[in-house]
Design a protein around this motif. Structure first.
Motif, PDB file in Angstrom:
ATOM      1  N   TYR A 107      -0.086   5.255   3.917  1.00 18.89           N
ATOM      2  CA  TYR A 107      -0.389   6.466   4.679  1.00 18.89           C
ATOM      3  C   TYR A 107      -1.884   6.703   4.854  1.00 18.89           C
ATOM      4  CZ  TYR A 107       4.504   7.372   3.519  1.00 18.89           C
ATOM      5  OH  TYR A 107       5.870   7.270   3.359  1.00 18.89           O
ATOM      6  N   VAL A 110      -4.737  11.768   3.851  1.00 18.18           N
ATOM      7  CA  VAL A 110      -3.857  12.750   4.479  1.00 18.18           C
ATOM      8  C   VAL A 110      -4.348  14.157   4.163  1.00 18.18           C
ATOM      9  CG1 VAL A 110      -1.814  11.263   4.413  1.00 18.18           C
ATOM     10  CG2 VAL A 110      -2.340  12.707   2.452  1.00 18.18           C
ATOM     11  N   THR A 111      -3.890  15.109   4.955  1.00 14.03           N
ATOM     12  CA  THR A 111      -4.271  16.501   4.728  1.00 14.03           C
ATOM     13  C   THR A 111      -3.057  17.381   4.457  1.00 14.03           C
ATOM     14  OG1 THR A 111      -4.229  16.927   7.111  1.00 14.03           O
ATOM     15  CG2 THR A 111      -6.351  16.312   6.135  1.00 14.03           C
ATOM     16  N   MET A 114       2.914  14.287   1.964  1.00 15.34           N
ATOM     17  CA  MET A 114       3.469  13.091   2.591  1.00 15.34           C
ATOM     18  C   MET A 114       4.991  13.088   2.537  1.00 15.34           C
ATOM     19  SD  MET A 114       0.742  10.419   0.928  1.00 15.34           S
ATOM     20  CE  MET A 114       0.504  11.514  -0.493  1.00 15.34           C
ATOM     21  N   THR A 118       5.553  10.496   7.604  1.00 13.22           N
ATOM     22  CA  THR A 118       4.096  10.466   7.740  1.00 13.22           C
ATOM     23  C   THR A 118       3.681   9.131   8.364  1.00 13.22           C
ATOM     24  OG1 THR A 118       3.804  11.899   5.806  1.00 13.22           O
ATOM     25  CG2 THR A 118       1.917  10.550   6.471  1.00 13.22           C
ATOM     26  N   ARG A 121      -1.041   4.982   8.689  1.00 10.31           N
ATOM     27  CA  ARG A 121      -2.360   4.888   9.321  1.00 10.31           C
ATOM     28  C   ARG A 121      -3.463   4.530   8.336  1.00 10.31           C
ATOM     29  NH1 ARG A 121      -1.924  10.420  12.997  1.00 10.31           N
ATOM     30  NH2 ARG A 121      -0.468   9.596  14.578  1.00 10.31           N
ATOM     31  N   SER A 122      -3.138   3.857   7.284  1.00 11.07           N
ATOM     32  CA  SER A 122      -4.162   3.511   6.305  1.00 11.07           C
ATOM     33  C   SER A 122      -5.254   2.659   6.942  1.00 11.07           C
ATOM     34  CB  SER A 122      -3.552   2.738   5.138  1.00 11.07           C
ATOM     35  OG  SER A 122      -4.575   2.292   4.265  1.00 11.07           O
ATOM     36  N   GLN A 273      -7.324   9.551  -2.895  1.00 11.68           N
ATOM     37  CA  GLN A 273      -6.139  10.005  -3.626  1.00 11.68           C
ATOM     38  C   GLN A 273      -6.507  10.925  -4.784  1.00 11.68           C
ATOM     39  OE1 GLN A 273      -3.760   6.646  -4.824  1.00 11.68           O
ATOM     40  NE2 GLN A 273      -3.842   5.697  -2.808  1.00 11.68           N
ATOM     41  N   TYR A 278      -3.287  15.374  -3.294  1.00 16.78           N
ATOM     42  CA  TYR A 278      -2.549  14.164  -2.926  1.00 16.78           C
ATOM     43  C   TYR A 278      -1.100  14.391  -3.344  1.00 16.78           C
ATOM     44  CZ  TYR A 278      -1.909   9.171  -1.966  1.00 16.78           C
ATOM     45  OH  TYR A 278      -1.526   7.972  -1.431  1.00 16.78           O
TER      46      TYR A 278
END
Length: 312
Positions: A107, A110-111, A114, A118, A121-122, A273, A278
């Motif tokens: 992932y 992220v904001t 997850m 999700t 898009r890493s 993370q 996270y």
């Protein structure tokens, strides 16, 4: 009787094997080092990067659980591509279901919490390796060449988790020994931690239920807690007062610790993370299969018991 084949004998693979053997199932554990077989569990030495050898060693498998992992982050680029290609080839050859042990690297930063929806898009190298593994496996699943699913969890902890776990040598051991703790990132940021026995039970559940195939699942995971919260909870369970928690700068880990432990340099890619919230959700799994996560206090108590026995 189902023929279960487990790749890897680390903490997750060993727990899967023990649970299945306890149920009277047929279990084979494949690893590079092999080992003596025990009642209900056959151990086989094989290099998972060797497609022909792995296909031969998994003959007759109904379900393959991939719990293997390269020894360190610095080995992922060299070892994962040939190893996962060999695993896919073996599952395809035998018509076996393949349950993969995944993580949340796919992932990226992220904001929001997850979920299985999700986007993948890493931007990081390790995350992209994991995304490629997922896409390769799902392409074969879509083509009808194998049945595939993946169990994803956040940072794994529990009995057997040592240097490769944040809640292991770095944090749990000093708490047990009555020492202060040094953490990476923000000690007060909420973080999801996934309990190893919950991971093992999830893998087994997915391997035995036709509803599991063709999508990812988040392992049942207790509500997020900060690193400081987890340290405080362990101290309370041990009947002790507050533990001193300090923060290690990232540059120390990467430039200093990384000289002696190359795998630690790879932590820079995943620092997001630990520098902020996270959090993962696992409602899909619980709503579909009914399994709940182990309560945090229970999981920490069992982890502390294991560490105290180990250090005794």
């Amino acid at each position: 009787m189902t023929d279960h084949v487990i790749l890897g004998k680390g903490q997750i693979g060993s727990t899967v094997a023990a649970i299945l053997a306890g149920r009277g199932e047929r279990v084979r554990v494949l690893s590079r080092s092999g080992g003596p077989s025990t009642p209900g569990i056959e151990h086989v030495k094989v290099d998972a990067r060797d497609a022909a050898a792995l296909t031969a060693a998994t003959k007759g498998a109904d379900v393959i659980y991939n719990c293997a992992n390269p020894a360190g982050y610095h080995q992922w680029a060299d070892e994962w591509p040939p190893m996962f290609a060999a695993i896919l080839a073996a599952a395809k050859a035998h018509g076996a279901g393949l349950v993969n042990t995944g993580n949340l690297y796919v992932y990226g930063p992220v904001t929001a919490p997850m979920t299985e929806r999700t986007p993948l898009r890493s931007p990081g190298h390790k995350g992209r390796i994991r995304i490629k593994m997922w896409e390769d496996a799902m392409a074969l699943h879509a083509a009808g060449d194998l049945r595939f699913t993946e169990a994803r969890g956040s940072d794994y902890f529990g009995p057997g988790a040592l240097a490769d776990a944040m809640l292991g040598e770095r944090i749990v051991r000093p708490v047990v020994e009555g020492k202060g703790v040094t953490v990476l990132g923000d000690p007060d940021a909420p973080h999801s931690f996934t309990y190893i026995p919950d991971v093992a039970r999830a893998l087994i559940r997915l391997g035995g239920d036709d509803r599991a195939w063709g999508r990812p699942w988040h392992v049942p995971t207790a509500p997020a807690a900060s690193q400081r919260d987890m340290v405080d909870a362990m101290a309370r369970l041990l009947g002790r007062g507050p533990v001193r928690v300090s923060r290690m700068p990232w540059w120390v880990l990467i430039r200093v610790v990384g000289l002696a432990q190359p795998a630690m340099k790879g932590m820079a890619e995943t620092r997001h993370q630990w520098d902020g919230p996270y959090v993962m959700e696992s409602h899909d799994f619980t709503d579909t299969f009914g399994d709940e996560p182990t309560p945090t206090d229970t999981a920490l108590a069992e982890t502390l018991d294991w560490w105290r026995a180990r250090l005794a």
